[in-house]
Enzyme design. Structure first.
Site, mmCIF file in Angstrom:
data_model
loop_
_atom_site.group_PDB
_atom_site.id
_atom_site.type_symbol
_atom_site.label_atom_id
_atom_site.label_comp_id
_atom_site.label_asym_id
_atom_site.label_seq_id
_atom_site.Cartn_x
_atom_site.Cartn_y
_atom_site.Cartn_z
ATOM 1 N N GLN A 11 0.831 -1.200 0.000
ATOM 2 C CA GLN A 11 0.000 0.000 0.000
ATOM 3 C C GLN A 11 0.868 1.254 0.000
ATOM 4 O O GLN A 11 1.915 1.314 0.648
ATOM 5 C CB GLN A 11 -0.917 -0.002 1.215
ATOM 6 N N SER A 93 4.430 -6.140 2.761
ATOM 7 C CA SER A 93 3.118 -6.097 3.404
ATOM 8 C C SER A 93 2.065 -6.704 2.478
ATOM 9 O O SER A 93 2.100 -7.888 2.170
ATOM 10 C CB SER A 93 2.778 -4.661 3.807
ATOM 11 N N LEU A 94 1.124 -5.894 1.992
ATOM 12 C CA LEU A 94 0.119 -6.383 1.045
ATOM 13 C C LEU A 94 0.759 -7.166 -0.103
ATOM 14 O O LEU A 94 0.206 -8.168 -0.578
ATOM 15 C CB LEU A 94 -0.657 -5.191 0.473
ATOM 16 N N ARG A 118 -9.171 -7.695 4.391
ATOM 17 C CA ARG A 118 -7.999 -7.360 5.215
ATOM 18 C C ARG A 118 -7.921 -5.841 5.412
ATOM 19 O O ARG A 118 -7.715 -5.353 6.528
ATOM 20 C CB ARG A 118 -6.729 -7.875 4.543
ATOM 21 N N HIS A 202 0.582 -2.777 11.062
ATOM 22 C CA HIS A 202 1.666 -3.674 11.482
ATOM 23 C C HIS A 202 2.108 -3.470 12.937
ATOM 24 O O HIS A 202 3.116 -4.028 13.347
ATOM 25 C CB HIS A 202 2.864 -3.587 10.527
ATOM 26 N N GLN A 251 1.230 -11.472 10.162
ATOM 27 C CA GLN A 251 1.782 -10.349 9.399
ATOM 28 C C GLN A 251 1.035 -9.047 9.671
ATOM 29 O O GLN A 251 1.619 -7.966 9.675
ATOM 30 C CB GLN A 251 1.730 -10.693 7.900
#
Length: 314
Positions: A11, A93-94, A118, A202, A251
């Protein structure tokens, strides 16, 4: 022969117009878009190609949009003649979901539906306006962790994106972030830059989102990766004996160990990194982590042509 790894952005990489070029010129890319659009409750193509930008920035829309563009580019690259399997995959991440799709763990449409949920769960975990993220530039990760520990008396604040030497992103409550920025500047940080995100991603504040995501993932088939994928949580490959869902749940509320992940791939013999998806942020991070590495990005047909010309060398 050089070993090659494909990387996928997270993102923040989104922009209005992303994916349009490849959608208009690749049947394989159109199929990825169309299948994802069929499972999403909004007009994915309209949002990617025409915006509005403010909506595209929102977590629950940005995540499936970036993933779909990344997978569409990968499929278009294959359609254009790329045959070589990468030595490894990683995503920020994503982007880890994009990597798992390419590795055969997730179907593209399933992944798009999951990351839409998510994004919604991550946004709902902390009320809007009560937390955020700040990039701290010019201090090493150990020093930033110490600062976060000291600032936690004011409110939760943690080092969450360990991106490259001298670039660490912290996340937490507004009060925790404010105190941490004061301490970071006193410690010699070159800059403390609040990020345009709507929640403390996170951080441990995201644990409720992770727990709810487990329920979403339980309804989706997730296979073992057929190509090694580096986990953000461990900075090592997904273990073959474990359920990949476990690391995807963790995660959400664990730091992204990107610097360690790229260093690990370098140790595994990777010399060429190719970022597939909108933007080229990961290429810049790779060069800061491994200055001797070669990094390319693929976000349109021009980028694809460069990589196709490279295949004979890897």
């Amino acid at each position: 022969m050089s070993r090659i790894a494909f990387l996928f952005p997270g993102q923040g990489a989104q922009y209005v117009g992303m994916g349009r070029d490849i959608y208009e010129h690749s049947a394989a890319a159109r199929e990825v878009f169309d299948r994802a659009a069929a499972v999403l409750p909004f007009d994915l193509r309209e949002l990617c190609f025409n915006g509005p930008e403010e909506k595209l920035k929102q977590t629950m829309y940005a995540q499936p949009a970036i993933l779909t563009v990344s997978i569409a580019l990968w499929r278009a690259l294959q359609e254009a003649g790329w045959r070589k399997s990468p030595a490894a995959l990683a995503g920020h991440s994503l982007g880890e979901y994009s990597a798992l799709v390419v590795a055969g763990s997730l179907e593209p449409a399933d992944a798009a539906a999951v990351v839409h949920q998510r994004g919604r769960l991550m946004q709902e975990a902390v009320p809007l306006g009560q937390g955020g993220m700040v990039a701290v530039l010019g201090l090493d990760a150990a020093r930033v962790r110490e600062i976060c520990a000291a600032a936690s008396a004011a409110g939760t604040v943690e080092a969450v994106n360990l991106n490259c030497p001298g670039q660490v992103v912290i996340a937490g409550t507004n009060a925790g972030l404010e105190r941490a920025m004061v301490l970071a500047r006193e410690a010699g940080a070159r800059r403390c830059m609040p990020l345009a995100v709507s929640a403390p991603f996170h951080s441990s504040l995201m644990r409720p989102a992770g727990e709810k995501l487990a329920g979403v993932l339980a309804g989706v088939r997730v296979k073992q990766p057929a190509i090694p994928v580096v986990s953000n949580v461990t900075a090592r490959y997904y273990p073959q004996e474990a359920d990949p869902r476990d690391l995807l749940v963790r995660q959400v509320y664990s730091p992204v160990r990107w610097e360690e992940s790229i260093a690990y791939l370098r140790e595994q013999g990777v010399r060429i990194f190719v970022e597939i998806g909108p933007g080229r942020v990961l290429c810049g991070l790779v060069k800061k982590i491994c200055p001797e590495a070669v990094a390319y990005n693929v976000e349109d047909r021009a980028g694809m042509e460069k990589i196709l010309a490279l295949e004979g060398e890897v």
